[in-house]
Design an enzyme around this catalytic site. Structure first.
Site, PDB file in Angstrom:
ATOM      1  N   ASP A 168      39.378  45.300  46.863  1.00 20.79           N
ATOM      2  CA  ASP A 168      39.743  43.904  46.609  1.00 20.79           C
ATOM      3  C   ASP A 168      39.001  42.952  47.543  1.00 20.79           C
ATOM      4  O   ASP A 168      38.144  42.184  47.119  1.00 20.79           O
ATOM      5  CB  ASP A 168      41.255  43.726  46.807  1.00 20.79           C
ATOM      6  CG  ASP A 168      42.033  44.127  45.572  1.00 20.79           C
ATOM      7  OD1 ASP A 168      41.433  44.202  44.492  1.00 20.79           O
ATOM      8  OD2 ASP A 168      43.245  44.362  45.682  1.00 20.79           O
ATOM      9  N   GLY A 247      27.442  60.479  61.004  1.00 26.61           N
ATOM     10  CA  GLY A 247      26.117  59.924  61.267  1.00 26.61           C
ATOM     11  C   GLY A 247      25.414  60.706  62.355  1.00 26.61           C
ATOM     12  O   GLY A 247      25.774  61.850  62.657  1.00 26.61           O
ATOM     13  N   GLY A 248      24.428  60.079  62.952  1.00 23.49           N
ATOM     14  CA  GLY A 248      23.625  60.773  63.952  1.00 23.49           C
ATOM     15  C   GLY A 248      24.333  60.974  65.284  1.00 23.49           C
ATOM     16  O   GLY A 248      23.875  61.758  66.112  1.00 23.49           O
TER      17      GLY A 248
HETATM   18  N1  CAO Z   1      47.381  29.139  31.736  1.00 24.32           N
HETATM   19  C1  CAO Z   1      47.571  29.922  30.678  1.00 24.32           C
HETATM   20  N2  CAO Z   1      47.289  31.251  30.688  1.00 24.32           N
HETATM   21  C2  CAO Z   1      46.805  31.756  31.827  1.00 24.32           C
HETATM   22  C3  CAO Z   1      46.591  30.979  32.958  1.00 24.32           C
HETATM   23  C4  CAO Z   1      46.884  29.607  32.894  1.00 24.32           C
HETATM   24  N3  CAO Z   1      46.708  28.790  33.926  1.00 24.32           N
HETATM   25  N4  CAO Z   1      46.102  31.775  33.945  1.00 24.32           N
HETATM   26  C5  CAO Z   1      46.024  33.023  33.431  1.00 24.32           C
HETATM   27  N5  CAO Z   1      46.447  33.006  32.139  1.00 24.32           N
HETATM   28  C6  CAO Z   1      46.526  34.143  31.237  1.00 24.32           C
HETATM   29  C7  CAO Z   1      45.195  34.775  30.931  1.00 24.32           C
HETATM   30  O1  CAO Z   1      44.527  34.008  29.984  1.00 24.32           O
HETATM   31  C8  CAO Z   1      45.634  36.144  30.426  1.00 24.32           C
HETATM   32  O2  CAO Z   1      46.049  36.005  29.098  1.00 24.32           O
HETATM   33  P1  CAO Z   1      45.603  37.020  27.895  1.00 24.32           P
HETATM   34  O3  CAO Z   1      45.910  38.395  28.367  1.00 24.32           O
HETATM   35  O4  CAO Z   1      46.463  36.565  26.759  1.00 24.32           O
HETATM   36  O5  CAO Z   1      44.171  36.825  27.650  1.00 24.32           O
HETATM   37  C9  CAO Z   1      46.892  36.400  31.226  1.00 24.32           C
HETATM   38  O6  CAO Z   1      47.239  35.174  31.840  1.00 24.32           O
HETATM   39  C10 CAO Z   1      46.855  37.412  32.345  1.00 24.32           C
HETATM   40  O7  CAO Z   1      45.601  37.753  32.794  1.00 24.32           O
HETATM   41  P2  CAO Z   1      45.272  39.213  33.336  1.00 24.32           P
HETATM   42  O8  CAO Z   1      45.217  40.179  32.197  1.00 24.32           O
HETATM   43  O9  CAO Z   1      44.073  39.068  34.177  1.00 24.32           O
HETATM   44  O10 CAO Z   1      46.526  39.548  34.282  1.00 24.32           O
HETATM   45  P3  CAO Z   1      47.274  40.957  34.523  1.00 24.32           P
HETATM   46  O11 CAO Z   1      48.351  40.640  35.487  1.00 24.32           O
HETATM   47  O12 CAO Z   1      47.694  41.604  33.261  1.00 24.32           O
HETATM   48  O13 CAO Z   1      46.174  41.896  35.202  1.00 24.32           O
HETATM   49  C11 CAO Z   1      44.574  42.514  36.896  1.00 24.32           C
HETATM   50  C12 CAO Z   1      45.881  41.781  36.553  1.00 24.32           C
HETATM   51  C13 CAO Z   1      44.268  42.214  38.344  1.00 24.32           C
HETATM   52  C14 CAO Z   1      44.750  44.025  36.699  1.00 24.32           C
HETATM   53  C15 CAO Z   1      43.450  41.989  35.987  1.00 24.32           C
HETATM   54  O14 CAO Z   1      43.402  40.600  36.105  1.00 24.32           O
HETATM   55  C16 CAO Z   1      42.084  42.570  36.321  1.00 24.32           C
HETATM   56  O15 CAO Z   1      41.769  43.720  36.004  1.00 24.32           O
HETATM   57  N6  CAO Z   1      41.224  41.770  36.939  1.00 24.32           N
HETATM   58  C17 CAO Z   1      39.870  42.145  37.249  1.00 24.32           C
HETATM   59  C18 CAO Z   1      39.798  43.109  38.388  1.00 24.32           C
HETATM   60  C19 CAO Z   1      40.476  42.582  39.608  1.00 24.32           C
HETATM   61  O16 CAO Z   1      40.218  41.506  40.097  1.00 24.32           O
HETATM   62  N7  CAO Z   1      41.326  43.404  40.171  1.00 24.32           N
HETATM   63  C20 CAO Z   1      41.852  43.106  41.469  1.00 24.32           C
HETATM   64  C21 CAO Z   1      43.275  42.973  41.414  1.00 24.32           C
HETATM   65  S1  CAO Z   1      43.900  42.773  43.019  1.00 24.32           S
HETATM   66  O17 CAO Z   1      42.924  41.714  43.613  1.00 24.32           O
END
Ligand code: CAO
Length: 415
Positions: A168, A247-248
């Site tokens: 992260d 490492g070394g």
């Molecule tokens: N208004 C309306 N909708 C919003 C919004 C806003 N201001 N902000 C976010 N959303 C919506 C998004 O459009 C998305 O909607 P859809 O699924 O319908 O397209 C939804 O919120 C959630 O987004 P998400 O799928 O990214 O969130 P999640 O909690 O399900 O998943 C995570 C989280 C971290 C697994 C995923 O975002 C991810 O894989 N990100 C990329 C990798 C990453 O950064 N991982 C690190 C996580 S820890 O730092």
């Protein structure tokens, strides 16, 4: 004094940890970071791991300093228009949604380019293009797929993840570098571009030395700096090396005085070749300095276990801080295993601004990690994280919305 990124506006569409670490760094360098969140909910980490009821969690506050927060429902047609206005006004859009989320919202790369051809769109994703590109990824998954877990831990145990958030925060750091590089290129081309930092790639980049070792292993079948040598066995892949430096300069974690009751009474000790004679003198094994069985790094490699056991007999007579003081007099590289409690109380880290105390209107005072990168002409002042939507009106006014328009948008749930 001005800041390095004064005048750079970041549309911060990040959440959880990886993206927010990146935009926090940019904010610390002086960028105006506008975090877009959903009204009523916000970044999910505001309420995760809460230690004080109804106060933004440390998880959130420690990753979102120096930012402004606006609430916009980007799925609401009128909210979309507000986001469009922000895209036109900002230099960089940073996001770490699940793959495809930004497109589903209607903000494809092409659409963003239409709105602002200078816009840099920076994303963290779990994987780059390929079979897993659509997968959601969290920290430990990244550590596993980036080569870290298979090379961390002890030979006789399972793969282990590390406490350092290399997936992260590590990827956030990579993304920040990509963004400032793209900003620099834009000064010459006038164009924006896409910046992608995949968590798997970021972790692998930090595990570069292990891919080095994989190839050494394939060529020679053995790695003499690893604890498997000379009595253990090597398989086809780089094994877990315990606490070996790999490492070394061989190193290991050794017990210090008090280890029986203090889980952190240990020191990392490196038997650096140039100070071998001094090491022998300090631990009272003067004869090893000239004995051909111990005098050269090559001769020592098959005897490292025995050598570290002997050094440990010495370190166990000292506290980790006493050992550090003595060893440093002789330039012997070493480091005490510091607990988070010890780090939190460390005066020198507070003096440099690496540990900072911040005051928050709801949760009160708390400690955070300040900017680890120090610029002499762009000092960092850590300010508290924003409350949800704290700056919505302010940012809307900057976008040219009147008070009445803001209220109307609020009534329809767009902001
Ligand atoms: N208004 C309306 N909708 C919003 C919004 C806003 N201001 N902000 C976010 N959303 C919506 C998004 O459009 C998305 O909607 P859809 O699924 O319908 O397209 C939804 O919120 C959630 O987004 P998400 O799928 O990214 O969130 P999640 O909690 O399900 O998943 C995570 C989280 C971290 C697994 C995923 O975002 C991810 O894989 N990100 C990329 C990798 C990453 O950064 N991982 C690190 C996580 S820890 O730092």
């Amino acid at each position: 004094m001005g800041k390095a990124l004064d005048g750079v506006r970041i549309l911060d569409f990040t959440h959880v940890q990886s993206g927010p670490t990146c935009t926090q760094l940019l904010a610390w360098f002086g960028a105006d970071v506008i975090k877009v969140e959903r009204a009523g909910a916000g970044d999910i980490t505001r309420e995760q791991l809460r230690d004080i009821p109804d106060a933004d969690s440390l998880y959130f506050t420690m990753l979102n300093h120096n930012k402004r927060s606006v609430t916009i429902d980007t799925k609401n047609p009128e909210g979309k228009l507000v986001l469009e206005a922000l895209i036109q006004k900002c230099d960089v859009l940073v996001e770490n949604f699940a793959p495809g989320a930004l497109d589903r919202m209607g903000f494809t790369w092409e659409r963003i380019q239409e709105l602002n051809p200078k816009m840099i769109v920076a994303s963290v994703k779990g994987f780059g293009p390929g079979p897993y590109e659509d997968c959601k990824v969290y920290e430990n998954v990244a550590q596993c797929v980036g080569g870290s877990a298979s090379t961390t831990g002890f030979d006789d145990g399972p793969p282990v993840v590390t406490g350092a958030q290399i997936g992260d925060s590590g990827t956030g750091l990579h993304l920040a570098l990509g963004i400032v590089t793209a900003l620099y290129q834009r000064t010459m081309t006038g164009r924006g571009q896409k910046v992608l930092a995949a968590m798997q790639d970021g972790v692998l980049n930090l595990c570069r030395v292990k891919l080095r070792d994989q190839q050494r292993l394939e060529r020679t079948g053995v790695m003499k700096e690893y604890p498997q040598y000379p009595n253990g066995t090597f398989g086809e892949a780089v094994p877990r090396a315990g606490n070996a430096s790999g490492g070394g300069q061989p190193g290991w974690i050794l017990k210090c005085k008090g280890w029986e009751h203090d889980p952190n009474a240990y020191i990392y000790f490196i038997t650096q070749a140039p100070v071998w004679v001094k090491i022998c003198n300090v631990i009272g094994k003067e004869e090893w300095a000239t004995d051909p069985e111990y005098a050269t790094p090559t001769a020592r490699l098959p005897r490292l276990k025995e050598i570290f056991a002997e050094i440990e007999r010495w370190t166990m007579t000292k506290t980790k801080f006493e050992a550090m003081e003595i060893l440093n007099k002789y330039d012997i590289p070493c480091g005490p295993i510091l607990s988070m409690k010890e780090i939190a109380e460390d005066d020198s880290l507070r003096k440099t601004g690496t540990i900072v105390e911040v005051d928050h209107p709801v949760r009160g005072k708390y400690l955070t990690v300040g900017n680890p990168i120090k610029l002499s002409d762009s000092p960092t002042d850590v300010t508290r994280s924003p409350l949800l939507g704290e700056h919505t009106d302010e940012v809307m006014a900057e976008l040219g919305y009147s008070r009445e328009q803001i209220e109307a948008l609020r009534t329809v749930g767009a902001i």
